[in-house]
Design a protein around this motif. Structure first.
Motif, PDB file in Angstrom:
ATOM      1  N   PHE B  36       0.660  -1.823   0.231  1.00  0.00           N
ATOM      2  CA  PHE B  36      -0.205  -0.189  -0.296  1.00  0.00           C
ATOM      3  C   PHE B  36       1.161   1.200   0.148  1.00  0.00           C
ATOM      4  CE2 PHE B  36      -2.736  -3.289   2.137  1.00  0.00           C
ATOM      5  CZ  PHE B  36      -3.495  -3.189   1.027  1.00  0.00           C
ATOM      6  N   GLY B  37       1.739   1.457  -0.634  1.00  0.00           N
ATOM      7  CA  GLY B  37       3.102   2.225  -0.472  1.00  0.00           C
ATOM      8  C   GLY B  37       3.765   2.932   0.322  1.00  0.00           C
ATOM      9  N   GLN B 122      -3.619 -16.561  -6.731  1.00  0.00           N
ATOM     10  CA  GLN B 122      -4.551 -16.831  -7.264  1.00  0.00           C
ATOM     11  C   GLN B 122      -3.780 -17.988  -8.407  1.00  0.00           C
ATOM     12  OE1 GLN B 122      -7.681 -14.591  -8.998  1.00  0.00           O
ATOM     13  NE2 GLN B 122      -8.909 -15.924  -9.420  1.00  0.00           N
ATOM     14  N   PRO B 146      -5.279 -13.397  -0.693  1.00  0.00           N
ATOM     15  CA  PRO B 146      -6.555 -13.846  -0.361  1.00  0.00           C
ATOM     16  C   PRO B 146      -7.871 -13.851  -2.340  1.00  0.00           C
ATOM     17  CG  PRO B 146      -7.062 -11.876   1.308  1.00  0.00           C
ATOM     18  CD  PRO B 146      -6.071 -12.485   0.844  1.00  0.00           C
ATOM     19  N   ARG B 147      -6.436 -12.432  -2.556  1.00  0.00           N
ATOM     20  CA  ARG B 147      -8.038 -11.848  -3.730  1.00  0.00           C
ATOM     21  C   ARG B 147      -8.568 -12.550  -4.412  1.00  0.00           C
ATOM     22  NH1 ARG B 147      -5.851  -7.136  -7.460  1.00  0.00           N
ATOM     23  NH2 ARG B 147      -7.940  -7.782  -8.985  1.00  0.00           N
ATOM     24  N   GLY B 148      -9.183 -12.912  -5.001  1.00  0.00           N
ATOM     25  CA  GLY B 148     -10.145 -13.846  -5.974  1.00  0.00           C
ATOM     26  C   GLY B 148     -10.133 -15.325  -6.035  1.00  0.00           C
ATOM     27  N   ARG B 150     -12.541 -15.790  -3.077  1.00  0.00           N
ATOM     28  CA  ARG B 150     -13.431 -15.886  -2.439  1.00  0.00           C
ATOM     29  C   ARG B 150     -14.343 -17.208  -2.439  1.00  0.00           C
ATOM     30  NH1 ARG B 150     -16.170 -11.647  -0.200  1.00  0.00           N
ATOM     31  NH2 ARG B 150     -14.955 -10.188  -1.117  1.00  0.00           N
ATOM     32  N   ASN B 151     -13.986 -17.311  -3.986  1.00  0.00           N
ATOM     33  CA  ASN B 151     -15.314 -18.363  -4.315  1.00  0.00           C
ATOM     34  C   ASN B 151     -14.743 -19.754  -4.949  1.00  0.00           C
ATOM     35  OD1 ASN B 151     -17.487 -16.573  -4.083  1.00  0.00           O
ATOM     36  ND2 ASN B 151     -17.032 -15.457  -5.782  1.00  0.00           N
ATOM     37  N   GLU B 262       8.004  -4.031  -3.495  1.00  0.00           N
ATOM     38  CA  GLU B 262       5.915  -4.361  -3.731  1.00  0.00           C
ATOM     39  C   GLU B 262       5.664  -4.761  -4.874  1.00  0.00           C
ATOM     40  OE1 GLU B 262       4.575   0.559  -4.301  1.00  0.00           O
ATOM     41  OE2 GLU B 262       3.051  -0.719  -3.486  1.00  0.00           O
ATOM     42  N   SER B 263       5.937  -4.977  -6.071  1.00  0.00           N
ATOM     43  CA  SER B 263       6.146  -6.074  -6.936  1.00  0.00           C
ATOM     44  C   SER B 263       7.074  -6.113  -7.917  1.00  0.00           C
ATOM     45  CB  SER B 263       4.759  -6.032  -7.888  1.00  0.00           C
ATOM     46  OG  SER B 263       5.518  -4.620  -8.499  1.00  0.00           O
ATOM     47  N   ASN B 265       7.433  -5.519 -10.593  1.00  0.00           N
ATOM     48  CA  ASN B 265       7.939  -4.098 -11.427  1.00  0.00           C
ATOM     49  C   ASN B 265       8.353  -3.230 -11.111  1.00  0.00           C
ATOM     50  OD1 ASN B 265       6.542  -5.524 -13.674  1.00  0.00           O
ATOM     51  ND2 ASN B 265       4.540  -4.954 -12.867  1.00  0.00           N
ATOM     52  N   THR B 266       8.787  -3.364  -9.156  1.00  0.00           N
ATOM     53  CA  THR B 266       8.921  -2.129  -8.986  1.00  0.00           C
ATOM     54  C   THR B 266      10.278  -1.485  -8.347  1.00  0.00           C
ATOM     55  OG1 THR B 266       7.723  -2.632  -6.856  1.00  0.00           O
ATOM     56  CG2 THR B 266       6.030  -1.385  -8.529  1.00  0.00           C
ATOM     57  N   GLU B 273      14.432   3.730  -3.576  1.00  0.00           N
ATOM     58  CA  GLU B 273      14.374   4.462  -1.922  1.00  0.00           C
ATOM     59  C   GLU B 273      14.799   3.766  -0.882  1.00  0.00           C
ATOM     60  OE1 GLU B 273       9.382   5.174  -2.962  1.00  0.00           O
ATOM     61  OE2 GLU B 273       9.555   3.225  -1.763  1.00  0.00           O
TER      62      GLU B 273
END
Lengths: 262, 653
Positions: B36-37, B122, B146-148, B150-151, B262-263, B265-266, B273
């Motif tokens: 989250f930055g 996921q 847990p993103r994506g 849920r089901n 963070e990912s 790509n960063t 930083e």
């Protein structure tokens, strides 16, 4: 996938909307319902009145006849910022971002309606202003995380490729934490991969936040895949409304797309 | 024992080290992750809590001593903690390459008989679901994001948070269990299985014990004087031994803080930083950074550009010498100090290297220009030589005596010897236990008395520094008796921008001869600036001026080789410039762009004969495959050029 998500009651009802610009009738007597948590696609040939319909919903255009009822409140005309406050956010067919501002700043503008203090107050750095800014920034960071655009957080929007700009625009709309999201051709001009990403995000928004989505789209594959219901407009009139399979088989729709003398 | 390090005879496993750090420096940062930055930080005490919760949760799910826990994902603190959790239950983590496709993962999961898998998100869950049917031992899949998901209703899927919740309840019941379980581990126990990437056939599971990893990490720490104050960035694949030692082993031994980007790509932005004090990267990363700098300087204003070039000239003259503590004139020292203010400091800051004390590079040969560039800026970058089987460290370049073409002195407690064939063998506390379920492979690599074959040929130079020249199986002998290492010569040639590929011959021959391929962009550009007209690749490659240009390159390489007592016989006597680019479609290169020497020798047998026959010309007809699959032939008459060779310098003193 979307088995768990329950489609609820009607949250937005458009009754007999008619809109004309001078002698041009853009919309004629259109009634559409939008149910909570659903994905509704509005399709139709060029000039059918799809964008006009979205503009009526979010208060840019004021229909000459008919009413819009949103969460029990009926209105003929409302200003766009009022609808925004009520929880309706949208994106535009032609990207309408601030090109010189960073992705983060653009998304922050989506929080504008939620900011309590006016800009004079905000010019001061400390105290409550700082707390408020941090709160809003947190929401924006969640959106950035959600849309996986961390690597371009500080990049000016004008330098981004088209597909990413579209994603940023979706981000700005999401930052307003809307109940109803209006997407005007979110996938126009994208390549296949970008389209797949965008579909994923739209479904995820719908799934994770329960946001109701109304979208206009030309790519029939996309429409049939992601929407719960499809409404078809042609020459300002609604010619069909129903689940994708049903609409696909509808003779009027086939005629409208293949062209039949009117 | 080095100052400040825990007593590694007592704290001989990672779970014990973790508990030790939580006790003595509980409040100090242990892990960071940008999320989250913002950089989120966990101190040693918090990490111990997190690991304990996850470990006990695993126990509740049925994790047994000796079970394998697969770990799949980008570098995330939670995934490193899962490794510690498995280890504290007496289990063995198996980190896997996160970008592997489902099919590649199937082999490792089945081979390692993994029962539990911890994955990042996921994307990885989907891959495991695809192959779960084939991996009979796999019982539980735990996801951290847990993103994506849920089901997803599969009963064997559990979230990381849920496992930790189970663990916290369990901990309330049995507060002593975790410490007791951690205390059961011994230094000689298996700590991790690292699968090699498998570029040379089926990948092998390298089994490393706690003492392998801990003693090797200690060696690196002592050699370089690392402390608990370091900050490093963990961004290389967790399955790679480099990451396992630098981001996991060394941190837990020395007690320093590791940060996760963070990912993927960063990474470069996060690097800037964070400003790590110690940085490890393969050569291509340093190469990319340098290219970026050069491109950005091209776009800079004229004043800036002039300043950059002037001060880089100063740095080139004296920077490396100042770094090595060698005598440098007063004027150059002053200019260098000025350069530090105007150019080097800001430049290092942009790259994220302003706090850097030390950087390591390994994996392949780094171009001397790139290497010197960073050293001249005052950044202490060193080459190391290592392998998975050694828990990384075999040799490290020593401060004050860095040479471009050696990989340095043996790391602490590492013994080296050269086999008859020139192959490098080592014996060290980090030498691996065995390959998992592959006794044949183990026997072929590790001798009874603990010497490990590296598969690389090399020798020690006069200072005792190791020089790696080639894969051992490629090394041959000249008829003069000298050693012939084709890759070494080819690499030297390829460091020139004009030479795209080189193929050297010499095994069982009287002298070394080679084929060269021009780099069409570099040579084309060079030709344009000289107003040299050409109609295409073949035409350009055959120009006298181009022959002269490449002849100069070969000449420099020969001078260099003449200085080397082991390789002075390997000077290139004759060469020719090929009329077509070597291409993977024609089978001349592998898909990873390595030259297939034997195949080329067969295909261009005529040319090889000509090189060794004294002819000045040779005509050749070669078949080529066009991009659309059609075949055609190119005819050319190639000139063969003699190159000047030099008398080897007699060693002084």
């Amino acid at each position: 996938m979307s088995g768990e998500r329950k489609i609820g009651d009607v949250i937005l009802r458009c009754d007999n909307i008619s809109l004309s610009f001078g002698g041009v009738r853009a919309l004629t007597n259109i009634s559409v319902d939008v149910r909570e948590h659903e994905v509704l696609a509005i399709i139709g040939p060029n000039g059918a009145g799809k964008s006009s319909m979205l503009n009526v919903i979010n208060g840019v255009y004021h229909p000459q006849e008919g009413t819009v009822t949103y969460r029990g409140q009926t209105r003929r005309a409302m200003k766009p910022h009022e609808t925004a406050r009520q929880g309706i956010a949208r994106t535009f067919q032609n990207i309408a971002l601030f090109k010189g501002m960073s992705v983060l700043d653009n998304i922050m503008t989506g929080r504008y309606t939620k900011m309590k203090r006016n800009f004079l107050w905000q010019a001061l750095y400390w105290g409550a202003n700082l707390r408020e800014e941090i709160e809003h920034r947190e929401v924006c960071e969640r959106v950035i995380d959600f849309l996986q655009i961390e690597n371009i957080r500080k990049t000016p929007v004008g330098r981004l490729p088209y597909g990413l700009q579209k994603r940023v625009e979706l981000g700005r709309a999401l930052a307003a934490e809307p109940d109803l999201l209006l997407l005007d051709e979110p996938m126009a001009g994208m390549n296949v991969e970008e389209k797949e990403d965008m579909c994923r995000f739209i479904l995820d928004v719908n799934d994770e936040f329960g946001t109701t989505i109304v979208l206009i789209e030309h790519d029939m594959g996309v429409v049939m895949d992601i929407s719960d219901r499809v409404a078809v407009l042609d020459y300002g009139k609604k010619i069909a409304d129903g689940p994708p399979e049903e609409v696909r088989a509808n003779q009027d729709v086939i005629d409208a797309y293949l062209g039949v003398a009117h | 024992m080095a100052r400040g390090l825990p007593d590694l005879t007592v704290y001989d496993t990672f779970p014990k080290l973790l508990l030790h750090h939580a006790l003595v420096r509980g409040g100090q940062p242990a892990w960071r992750e940008k999320d989250f930055g913002i950089w989120q930080t966990w101190n040693w005490g918090e990490v111990a809590d997190e690991v304990r919760a996850f470990a006990l949760g695993l126990k509740v799910l049925g994790f047994q001593r000796g079970d394998r826990l697969a770990i799949v994902g980008d570098n995330r603190p939670h995934l490193y903690w899962a490794m510690l959790a498995a280890q504290s239950l007496g289990g063995v983590p198996v980190p896997m390459y996160q970008d592997a496709v489902a099919n590649e993962m199937r082999y490792v999961l089945s081979h390692a008989e993994v029962r539990f898998a911890v994955v990042e998100d996921q994307e990885q869950v989907d891959k495991l679901l695809e192959i779960k049917g084939d991996c009979l031992t796999l019982e539980h899949v735990i996801y951290s994001d847990p993103r994506g998901l849920r089901n997803y209703t599969q009963p064997f899927l559990t979230s990381y948070a849920k496992v930790q919740e189970l663990g916290r309840t369990e901990h309330a019941d049995k507060p002593a269990f975790f410490e007791e379980s951690a205390a059961l581990g011994k230094g000689s126990d298996l700590s991790v299985i690292l699968y090699t990437s498998g570029t040379t056939g089926q990948s092998k599971g390298v089994m490393l014990t706690y003492s392998n990893v801990i003693m090797s990490a200690r060696g690196g720490i002592v050699f370089e004087g690392l402390t608990e104050q370091e900050e490093v960035l963990a961004y290389l694949p967790m399955a790679w031994v480099g990451d396992h030692i630098y981001s996991f082993g060394e941190s837990l031994v020395a007690g320093f803080c590791v940060a996760c980007p963070e990912s993927s790509n960063t990474v470069m932005h996060d690097l800037c930083e964070l400003g790590p004090t110690f940085f490890f990267a393969p050569p291509r990363i340093f190469e990319n950074l340098l290219t970026q700098v050069m491109i950005r300087m091209e776009d800079a204003s004229r004043i800036k550009r002039a300043m950059f070039h002037y001060f880089m000239g100063v740095a080139k003259r004296s920077g490396a010498a100042i770094l090595d503590g060698k005598p440098v004139g007063l004027v150059d020292r002053l200019l260098y100090a000025l350069g530090r203010i105007f150019v080097y400091g800001p430049l290092l800051n942009v790259l994220g290297f302003s706090r850097i004390r030390l950087a390591h590079t390994a994996g392949e040969a780094i171009g001397p220009d790139i290497f010197r560039f960073y050293r001249s800026l005052g950044m202490n970058i060193k080459q190391i030589y290592g392998s998975t089987e050694a828990s990384v460290f075999i040799t490290i370049q020593p401060d004050g005596n860095i040479k471009d073409d050696t990989v340095g002195l043996p790391a602490p407690d590492v013994e080296l010897k050269m086999a008859e064939s020139g192959e490098v063998l080592f014996r060290s506390p980090g030498s691996f236990l065995a390959y998992f379920k592959n006794d044949e492979g183990t026997k072929a690599t590790k001798t009874e008395d603990g010497w490990v074959h590296t598969g690389d040929a090399g020798f020690l130079d006069e200072d005792g520094q190791l020089k790696i020249i080639d894969r051992a199986k490629d090394v041959g002998k000249l008829n003069t008796g000298g050693m012939f290492a084709p890759k070494y010569i080819e690499n030297k040639l390829k460091f020139f921008p004009f030479i795209k590929e080189a193929v050297a011959y010499g095994d069982k021959q009287d002298f070394v001869a080679c084929f060269l391929n021009i780099d069409i962009e570099a040579v084309g550009n060079w030709a344009e600036r000289r107003g040299l007209a050409y109609s295409g690749y073949t035409d350009l490659a055959g120009k006298d001026e181009v022959y002269q240009l490449l002849s100069d390159c070969v000449d420099k390489v020969n001078k260099d080789l003449a200085n080397d007592p082991h390789l002075s016989d390997s000077q290139v006597k004759r060469f020719l410039v090929l009329h077509k680019e070597l291409d993977a479609d024609d089978g001349e290169l592998t898909r990873t762009r390595k030259v297939r020497r034997a195949f080329i020798a067969e295909k261009y047998d005529q040319l090889v004969q000509a090189l060794y026959s004294g002819q000045q010309h040779c005509s050749i007809e070669a078949q080529v495959t066009f991009e659309d699959g059609r075949k055609g032939t190119i005819k050319a008459d190639l000139r063969i050029q003699d190159a000047e060779t030099y008398q080897p310098l007699k060693k002084v003193g």
